[in-house]
Scaffold this motif. Structure first.
Motif, PDB file in Angstrom:
ATOM      1  N   SER A 285      -8.283  -7.894   8.457  1.00  0.00           N
ATOM      2  CA  SER A 285      -9.703  -8.243   8.373  1.00  0.00           C
ATOM      3  C   SER A 285      -9.902  -9.754   8.392  1.00  0.00           C
ATOM      4  CB  SER A 285     -10.307  -7.661   7.092  1.00  0.00           C
ATOM      5  OG  SER A 285      -9.776  -8.333   5.962  1.00  0.00           O
ATOM      6  N   VAL A 286     -11.152 -10.158   8.666  1.00  0.00           N
ATOM      7  CA  VAL A 286     -11.487 -11.582   8.654  1.00  0.00           C
ATOM      8  C   VAL A 286     -11.257 -12.163   7.267  1.00  0.00           C
ATOM      9  CG1 VAL A 286     -13.414 -13.212   8.803  1.00  0.00           C
ATOM     10  CG2 VAL A 286     -13.093 -11.509  10.584  1.00  0.00           C
ATOM     11  N   LEU A 287     -11.595 -11.398   6.235  1.00  0.00           N
ATOM     12  CA  LEU A 287     -11.401 -11.890   4.870  1.00  0.00           C
ATOM     13  C   LEU A 287      -9.922 -12.148   4.600  1.00  0.00           C
ATOM     14  CD1 LEU A 287     -12.542 -12.567   2.094  1.00  0.00           C
ATOM     15  CD2 LEU A 287     -12.339 -10.132   1.491  1.00  0.00           C
ATOM     16  N   GLU A 288      -9.046 -11.226   5.041  1.00  0.00           N
ATOM     17  CA  GLU A 288      -7.605 -11.431   4.855  1.00  0.00           C
ATOM     18  C   GLU A 288      -7.141 -12.704   5.552  1.00  0.00           C
ATOM     19  OE1 GLU A 288      -4.827  -7.923   5.125  1.00  0.00           O
ATOM     20  OE2 GLU A 288      -6.661  -7.005   5.936  1.00  0.00           O
ATOM     21  N   LEU A 289      -7.592 -12.869   6.808  1.00  0.00           N
ATOM     22  CA  LEU A 289      -7.157 -14.023   7.591  1.00  0.00           C
ATOM     23  C   LEU A 289      -7.685 -15.327   7.003  1.00  0.00           C
ATOM     24  CD1 LEU A 289      -7.691 -12.358  11.058  1.00  0.00           C
ATOM     25  CD2 LEU A 289      -5.496 -13.054  10.116  1.00  0.00           C
ATOM     26  N   MET A 290      -8.937 -15.306   6.552  1.00  0.00           N
ATOM     27  CA  MET A 290      -9.501 -16.509   5.935  1.00  0.00           C
ATOM     28  C   MET A 290      -8.776 -16.834   4.636  1.00  0.00           C
ATOM     29  SD  MET A 290     -12.050 -17.924   7.646  1.00  0.00           S
ATOM     30  CE  MET A 290     -13.100 -18.718   6.431  1.00  0.00           C
ATOM     31  N   THR A 291      -8.449 -15.813   3.874  1.00  0.00           N
ATOM     32  CA  THR A 291      -7.759 -16.031   2.602  1.00  0.00           C
ATOM     33  C   THR A 291      -6.360 -16.597   2.830  1.00  0.00           C
ATOM     34  OG1 THR A 291      -9.013 -14.212   1.594  1.00  0.00           O
ATOM     35  CG2 THR A 291      -7.021 -14.931   0.465  1.00  0.00           C
ATOM     36  N   ARG A 292      -5.664 -16.102   3.866  1.00  0.00           N
ATOM     37  CA  ARG A 292      -4.342 -16.649   4.194  1.00  0.00           C
ATOM     38  C   ARG A 292      -4.452 -18.129   4.548  1.00  0.00           C
ATOM     39  NH1 ARG A 292      -0.001 -13.384   5.734  1.00  0.00           N
ATOM     40  NH2 ARG A 292       0.607 -14.915   7.298  1.00  0.00           N
ATOM     41  N   ARG A 293      -5.565 -18.502   5.166  1.00  0.00           N
ATOM     42  CA  ARG A 293      -5.744 -19.898   5.574  1.00  0.00           C
ATOM     43  C   ARG A 293      -6.137 -20.782   4.397  1.00  0.00           C
ATOM     44  NH1 ARG A 293      -9.427 -21.184  10.729  1.00  0.00           N
ATOM     45  NH2 ARG A 293      -7.546 -20.358  11.712  1.00  0.00           N
ATOM     46  N   THR A 294      -7.083 -20.319   3.546  1.00  0.00           N
ATOM     47  CA  THR A 294      -7.601 -21.141   2.456  1.00  0.00           C
ATOM     48  C   THR A 294      -6.835 -20.969   1.158  1.00  0.00           C
ATOM     49  OG1 THR A 294      -9.207 -19.457   1.759  1.00  0.00           O
ATOM     50  CG2 THR A 294      -9.898 -21.009   3.475  1.00  0.00           C
ATOM     51  N   GLY A 295      -6.230 -19.778   0.977  1.00  0.00           N
ATOM     52  CA  GLY A 295      -5.532 -19.509  -0.273  1.00  0.00           C
ATOM     53  C   GLY A 295      -6.447 -19.109  -1.407  1.00  0.00           C
ATOM     54  N   ASP A 296      -7.744 -18.923  -1.132  1.00  0.00           N
ATOM     55  CA  ASP A 296      -8.720 -18.591  -2.182  1.00  0.00           C
ATOM     56  C   ASP A 296      -9.655 -17.517  -1.650  1.00  0.00           C
ATOM     57  OD1 ASP A 296     -10.834 -18.450  -4.005  1.00  0.00           O
ATOM     58  OD2 ASP A 296     -10.702 -20.579  -4.504  1.00  0.00           O
ATOM     59  N   GLU A 297      -9.505 -16.284  -2.139  1.00  0.00           N
ATOM     60  CA  GLU A 297     -10.316 -15.177  -1.632  1.00  0.00           C
ATOM     61  C   GLU A 297     -11.795 -15.381  -1.923  1.00  0.00           C
ATOM     62  OE1 GLU A 297     -10.797 -10.336  -2.191  1.00  0.00           O
ATOM     63  OE2 GLU A 297      -8.877 -11.322  -2.690  1.00  0.00           O
ATOM     64  N   GLU A 298     -12.138 -15.862  -3.119  1.00  0.00           N
ATOM     65  CA  GLU A 298     -13.546 -16.045  -3.473  1.00  0.00           C
ATOM     66  C   GLU A 298     -14.193 -17.110  -2.596  1.00  0.00           C
ATOM     67  OE1 GLU A 298     -17.002 -15.075  -5.128  1.00  0.00           O
ATOM     68  OE2 GLU A 298     -15.069 -14.058  -5.445  1.00  0.00           O
ATOM     69  N   GLU A 299     -13.471 -18.189  -2.346  1.00  0.00           N
ATOM     70  CA  GLU A 299     -13.994 -19.241  -1.476  1.00  0.00           C
ATOM     71  C   GLU A 299     -14.194 -18.712  -0.062  1.00  0.00           C
ATOM     72  OE1 GLU A 299     -15.490 -22.861  -0.399  1.00  0.00           O
ATOM     73  OE2 GLU A 299     -15.001 -22.148  -2.419  1.00  0.00           O
ATOM     74  N   SER A 300     -13.280 -17.856   0.389  1.00  0.00           N
ATOM     75  CA  SER A 300     -13.401 -17.270   1.729  1.00  0.00           C
ATOM     76  C   SER A 300     -14.638 -16.383   1.827  1.00  0.00           C
ATOM     77  CB  SER A 300     -12.140 -16.468   2.064  1.00  0.00           C
ATOM     78  OG  SER A 300     -11.007 -17.303   2.090  1.00  0.00           O
ATOM     79  N   ARG A 301     -14.929 -15.643   0.771  1.00  0.00           N
ATOM     80  CA  ARG A 301     -16.138 -14.805   0.771  1.00  0.00           C
ATOM     81  C   ARG A 301     -17.395 -15.668   0.907  1.00  0.00           C
ATOM     82  NH1 ARG A 301     -15.244  -9.528  -0.697  1.00  0.00           N
ATOM     83  NH2 ARG A 301     -13.258  -9.086  -1.767  1.00  0.00           N
TER      84      ARG A 301
END
Length: 763
Positions: A400-416
């Motif tokens: 998912s986009v959220l997974e990919l963004m989290t892998r990039r930023t390292g912060d799931e909440e920030e990615s949301r």
């Protein structure tokens, strides 16, 4: 410089010679003042700038934009004057003032300049206008004045005489929907001897009405045969929405992509793809067998469609040598490489397979290299079928986009939060399958949806595209007719056809062409516009220039002979295009700020990807503002403080069905008059030496020397031009004046009236 030109302009466009002396006796002392910290000429010149005293406040932007009265005063040299803005709104002949705006319901006869009412509805006859045109343009008892006529006809001060021809003509009225219940209208006369065609009608509309220059679009003619009148009305005023903004298209198949051909992948292309945490693997773009779709928007995106294509676009691929596994590969997030050439495409940082998987990967790469050597994508697909591969295999989930963004930023909440913030992006950042893939502001033509009972001619304007463009455009329409003779197409008075220009939903301009019958008319040549009387005033250097010529030329200063002055320049009726008999008055479009004056320009604002540009009323309402002057524009900015400052893009509001349309008549100089001073300073002086409007010595641009030609008075040279260029300008102008003044003296002609330059330029 010939005296047949209407106004005097500098004719020297050659290379400038280096000249140390760049002043003349008439120059003001301010000519060489420099800006303290730039070593450049001070843009205003008075008062002389001073270096800031330590401990005092210094306004570095003071004087960057000249005062309004200086900007408008084109009778004198104004250092630092911004590029002049020409009035194109034609306020002096616009429709009568009405609160909220007034549509065009009267047409102006080209000969007598009088207004006559016409019907905005092309299905209703405009009898009063047609009766006048037949009378005003009809032959008289006196024979037409021709090129070899023995009769003497008084020329203009420029030596021009209009010739006449009495010809049988095909007369057409052209209507296009206008704002405030009015219409744009033009009456055209095609001499029958010219054998007029649809191509000539298309050309005159592009040139005179749509003012087409660099930005060319396709057009088409459609004529009703057995179809309904209601369908014809829809073609004229059935405004459509811009599908790139309003269309909800979640997925596309091969047929759609082949029809668009604007940067999208073709089925059978070899690519690299990988899932989250995986390695790049050779794959083939193939349609999903169950749905037939090749590409789609990410299903997780939701109904809002707020994600950009970088995050949402997915391609359906089938992996090579991987047991028929398939995946919806995401084009972004380093999950996809669209160019497959071999294993060298994969970098060390991308990662490599290990163990048994490496052998399988090597076989897939080897197969991929064999496939790319085939001649076409269709051959690749055929070979894939021979190998027993299909698109029904096990589906690998890409992540998912959220997974990919989290892998990039390292912060799931920030990615949301980032994903939620995409909903606030302005419209221009959204994407659609109706847009070109890698040029987000371009909207492409879809195949023409033909209506039963109507005949379609081949698309026009294709010659201005590239070979690749023409091949794609040929697929948009299969024509029913190819005959182009207007006399053959329109046999009976009252027959009509629909003409559409810029064939993209939401952007097209619609016209109805109505045949008004054959008329016997007297066509006239068009003489050049008379110059302003002030241009006949002698320059301050006149006496000195005469002395110079007398001292440097053997024969001295010579005025034109009588034979030269009596030379006549005949203006013949157009032989390769129709004559315009009458044209609508411009609609009255009130200024957003003052509400009382006819607007000269508009600012489209941040909603450039509107739902539709086609309806002229909604188009005007969607602008950030329309203004009669830059003074009103700046006042409106200061009073409303819009979210986005006004200054880009700006378009002149000309008397055209395209007025206010995307990029039509875009004027890059208007923003200079509106933008904040700190941005204006960058535009004038540039971020780097040698750039900017007033870039200073050594500039690579035409404004060499740190000056701009709009600073100079109307009809005068710039005081900072090199001496030889100034002399050449004055010598050409003096000869031009001598011919006009001599002709006035011999023939007893009156001097042309002095023009109010404020009616020509605005600030």
């Amino acid at each position: 410089m010939t005296d047949s030109e209407s106004i005097y302009v500098d004719s020297d466009h050659g290379e400038e010679e280096e000249e140390s002396d760049t002043s003349s006796e008439s120059d003001a002392e301010v000519a060489h003042l420099t800006f303290p910290n730039r070593n450049m000429r001070w843009p205003v010149g008075s008062p002389k700038p001073k270096n800031p005293v330590r401990g005092t406040t210094w306004n570095k932007y003071k004087g960057i934009r000249v005062a309004s009265e200086d900007q408008r005063d084109v009778t004198r040299y104004v250092p630092g004057r911004l590029p002049k803005l020409v009035r194109k709104g034609e306020a002096e002949i616009a429709a009568e003032h009405r609160e909220g705006g007034a549509g065009s319901t009267k047409a102006i006869c080209v000969i007598c300049k009088k207004k006559f009412p016409f019907s905005p509805n092309p299905e209703v006859d405009s009898k009063e206008l047609m009766d006048h045109v037949v009378e005003c343009w009809g032959p008289t008892e006196e024979h037409a004045y021709n090129l070899y006529d023995y009769r003497f006809k008084m020329p203009t001060v420029l030596g021009n005489v209009a010739c006449e021809e009495d010809e049988d003509c095909l007369v057409f009225s052209i209507h296009s929907p206008g704002p405030y219940g009015g219409a744009y209208m033009m009456l055209l006369a095609f001499p029958i001897y010219q054998k007029p065609t649809l191509d000539k009608l298309d050309t005159i509309l592009r040139r005179e009405w749509f003012h087409e220059n660099k930005c060319s679009h396709l057009s088409m003619f459609v004529k009703r045969s057995t179809g309904s009148v209601e369908e014809e009305r829809k073609m004229y005023n059935g405004f459509k929405e811009n599908l790139a903004m309003t269309g909800k298209k979640k997925a596309v198949d091969r047929k759609f992509l082949d029809g668009s051909n604007k940067g999208y992948q073709r089925e059978g292309r070899l690519v690299w793809a990988r899932e989250v945490g995986g390695v790049f693997w050779p794959a083939v773009v193939m349609a999903e067998e169950e749905t037939g779709n090749m590409a789609r928007r990410d299903p997780d995106e939701g109904e809002e469609e707020t994600w950009r294509k970088d995050y949402s676009l997915q391609w359906h691929v089938v992996f090579l040598e991987r047991e028929g596994k398939r995946m919806w590969a995401r084009e972004w997030f380093e999950c996809y490489k669209m160019d497959f050439t071999g294993k060298e495409d994969i970098k060390r940082d991308d990662g490599y397979p290990e163990g048994e998987e490496e052998k399988q990967w090597e076989k897939a790469v080897e197969l991929g290299i064999k496939l790319i050597k085939l001649d076409s994508e269709d051959e690749v697909l055929a070979e894939i079928v021979k190998l027993g591969m299909n698109s029904r295999g096990e589906e690998i989930v890409a992540g998912s986009v959220l997974e990919l963004m989290t892998r990039r930023t390292g912060d799931e909440e920030e990615s949301r939060k980032v994903i939620e913030g995409w909903k606030n992006d302005i419209g221009q950042n959204k994407w659609s399958f109706y847009k070109e893939l890698y040029r987000p502001f371009e909207h492409f033509q879809l195949p023409v949806e033909k209506v039963d009972g109507f005949s379609y001619w081949p698309l026009m304007g294709m010659e201005k595209g590239t070979e690749e463009d023409r091949k794609a455009w040929e697929q948009l329409l299969t024509p029913d007719r190819t005959d182009k003779s207007l006399e053959g197409i329109f046999a009976e008075t009252g027959e009509s056809a629909i003409y559409q220009y810029h064939l993209v939903d939401g952007f097209r301009s619609r016209c109805k062409v109505v045949f008004q019958g054959k008329k016997y008319l007297r066509l006239r040549g068009k003489t050049r516009r008379l110059p302003c009387g002030a241009q006949l005033d002698r320059d301050p250097e006149y006496e000195r220039d005469v002395e110079r010529i007398n001292s440097t030329t053997p024969d001295g200063y010579q005025k034109p002979s009588k034979e030269e002055l009596m030379m006549i320049y005949h203006s013949m009726p157009p032989c390769d295009k129709p004559s315009i008999l009458a044209q609508n008055e411009p609609p009255f479009i009130p200024c957003t700020n003052c509400k009382d004056v006819h607007a000269e320009f508009c600012e489209t604002g941040k909603n450039r990807d509107w739902g539709s540009f086609e309806n002229p009323d909604t188009r005007l309402e969607s602008h950030s503002g329309v203004f009669c002057s830059t003074l009103c524009g700046r006042a409106w900015i200061n009073s409303t403080k819009p979210f986005k400052p006004l200054y880009d893009p700006m378009m002149d509001l000309e008397n055209s069905p395209r007025a206010g349309m995307c990029q039509f008549s875009n004027n890059i100089f208007i923003p200079l008059h509106l933008m904040p001073l700190h941005l204006l300073e960058l535009e004038l002086f540039g971020r780097m030496p040698g750039f900017g409007l007033y870039a200073g010595r050594g500039s690579r641009h035409e404004t060499m020397g740190g000056y701009h030609d709009d600073e100079k008075p109307e009809g005068r040279h710039h005081p900072l031009w090199p001496k030889e260029k100034r002399r050449k300008y004055r010598d050409n102008k003096r000869g031009w004046q001598d011919r006009i003044l001599g002709r006035m003296d011999i023939l007893g002609l009156e001097a042309p009236p002095r023009m109010d330059m404020f009616k020509k330029y605005y600030d």
